[in-house]
Enzyme design. Structure first.
Site, PDB file in Angstrom:
ATOM      1  N   TYR A  15       1.817  96.790  -3.536  1.00  0.00           N
ATOM      2  CA  TYR A  15       1.227  97.414  -2.350  1.00  0.00           C
ATOM      3  C   TYR A  15       0.148  98.405  -2.767  1.00  0.00           C
ATOM      4  CZ  TYR A  15       1.239  98.611   2.615  1.00  0.00           C
ATOM      5  OH  TYR A  15       0.895  98.763   3.943  1.00  0.00           O
ATOM      6  N   GLN A  24      -5.391  96.158  -2.802  1.00  0.00           N
ATOM      7  CA  GLN A  24      -5.523  94.783  -2.326  1.00  0.00           C
ATOM      8  C   GLN A  24      -4.259  94.334  -1.594  1.00  0.00           C
ATOM      9  OE1 GLN A  24      -7.747  92.057  -1.295  1.00  0.00           O
ATOM     10  NE2 GLN A  24      -8.693  92.839  -3.169  1.00  0.00           N
ATOM     11  N   HIS A  58      -5.992  86.000  -8.408  1.00  0.00           N
ATOM     12  CA  HIS A  58      -6.823  85.779  -9.591  1.00  0.00           C
ATOM     13  C   HIS A  58      -6.086  84.761 -10.453  1.00  0.00           C
ATOM     14  CE1 HIS A  58      -9.613  86.337 -12.792  1.00  0.00           C
ATOM     15  NE2 HIS A  58      -8.977  87.279 -13.460  1.00  0.00           N
ATOM     16  N   ASP A  62     -15.224  84.630 -13.243  1.00  0.00           N
ATOM     17  CA  ASP A  62     -14.947  86.033 -12.952  1.00  0.00           C
ATOM     18  C   ASP A  62     -15.059  86.874 -14.220  1.00  0.00           C
ATOM     19  OD1 ASP A  62     -13.804  88.013 -10.887  1.00  0.00           O
ATOM     20  OD2 ASP A  62     -12.424  88.257 -12.568  1.00  0.00           O
ATOM     21  N   SER A  85     -42.913  97.666  -4.449  1.00  0.00           N
ATOM     22  CA  SER A  85     -44.372  97.744  -4.557  1.00  0.00           C
ATOM     23  C   SER A  85     -44.923  96.633  -5.449  1.00  0.00           C
ATOM     24  CB  SER A  85     -44.774  99.101  -5.135  1.00  0.00           C
ATOM     25  OG  SER A  85     -44.407  99.177  -6.509  1.00  0.00           O
TER      26      SER A  85
END
Length: 328
Positions: free
Chosen positions: A25, A28, A108, A191, A252
């Site tokens: 917890y 994420q 992941h 990743d 620029s």
């Protein structure tokens, strides 16, 4: 071309009536748990009794259990604790309590791809990987939007693993933005490579080296900081919003010409070859082996490198400059 799924491609019905155990917890885990609950799903939390996560989840109104107990109650198990903690927690608390036919979701692919976790054959193994931090996952959901995600299937015991993965993605709001289908290998390797050669390693060293060059040439450190670090956000925001070509149209003509002529001389083919070598170490598993061994030793080299980063001259200058920008 990548396969992209949207809201209409996913259904929460695959998760209705099922118990989802979010393991961990942290930032994420909290975001995904809250989003899933707000999507009308049954969510419980697995955490260490008495720890900060346990108390935070209880304050947010969740039923909280020891990890093993949460897993035993769950039809869907979401592994949202840090990567390097997962193998031990998996062996001791998750694997012995998994139900046959459960869905195990990772954010992941590291532990599955590098075989640090070996799931039993009687579960689905999927990945839903939001491409943003937990704070954004929650905030975008509350705003009626979502953070894009990657989705993958490693093991399809039920024959419906992708349906479950897309349902999870929808539950956290990711399909609102778009979900790209991938593999555990591709997500893990890209990743790590992206972190090392561009996002963390590459940008960090580019900024530091630019700062060092300016200071060594006699320019004031404060001015050097603004030029190479503070303004980097302005350029990255333009790239994020418009792409690289769009960014060029937002600066620029002098900046365009200087960047297009000098940039390739600094980031040249030699640098690209070094990137290839770093990427090859990730793909071969060499980096993962090195990092796992470092972590198991207590991460002494990481602590040393963090101390070195903290003591770089740009940090002291930056601390003072950020007071000017954001206040003490």
């Amino acid at each position: 071309m990548a396969k992209i799924y949207r809201d209409g491609d996913a259904s929460l019905d695959w998760l209705k009536g099922k118990t989802i155990a979010v393991i961990g917890y942290g930032i994420q885990g909290r975001a995904q748990a809250l989003n899933l609950r707000d999507s009308g799903l049954d969510v419980i939390i697995g955490a260490r009794r008495g720890g900060n996560s346990w108390e935070a989840a209880r304050r947010d109104g969740f039923q909280v259990y020891e990890v093993g107990e949460a897993v035993a109650k769950a039809d869907v198990v979401m592994m949202l604790i840090p990567d390097m903690e997962q193998p031990h927690v998996w062996r001791e608390q998750v694997a012995p309590n998994l139900r046959k036919g459960a869905v195990v979701d990772f954010a992941h692919g590291f532990n599955i791809h590098y075989k640090l976790i070996t799931p039993p054959p009687y579960v689905d193994v999927v990945m839903v990987a939001p491409k943003g931090p937990g704070k954004a996952v929650r905030e975008e959901f509350l705003a009626g939007r979502g953070v894009p995600a990657l989705v993958a299937v490693y093991q399809d015991y039920s024959g419906a693993a992708l349906k479950y993965a897309l349902a999870i993605a929808k539950g956290i709001g990711a399909t609102r933005a778009g979900v790209i289908e991938t593999t555990f290998a591709e997500e893990t390797e890209t990743d790590l490579i992206g972190e090392q050669v561009v996002l963390v390693g590459g940008l960090m060293e580019l900024i530091k080296k630019g700062f060092e060059v300016l200071v060594e040439m006699g320019y004031q450190p404060e001015v050097a900081y603004f030029e190479v670090l503070n303004e980097a956000k302005l350029i990255m925001d333009l790239i994020w919003q418009r792409g690289i070509y769009g960014m060029l149209n937002g600066v620029s003509d002098t900046a365009k010409y200087g960047g297009l002529t000098v940039g390739p001389r600094v980031i040249d083919d030699e640098v690209k070859e070094k990137m290839r070598r770093a990427a090859a170490r990730v793909k071969s598993g060499e980096f993962a082996k090195e990092w796992v061994e470092e972590y198991q030793r207590g991460a002494p080299r990481l602590r040393e490198l963090m101390e070195k980063a903290k003591n770089h001259p740009i940090e002291a200058v930056g601390a003072e400059m950020r007071k000017l920008l954001f206040g003490p």
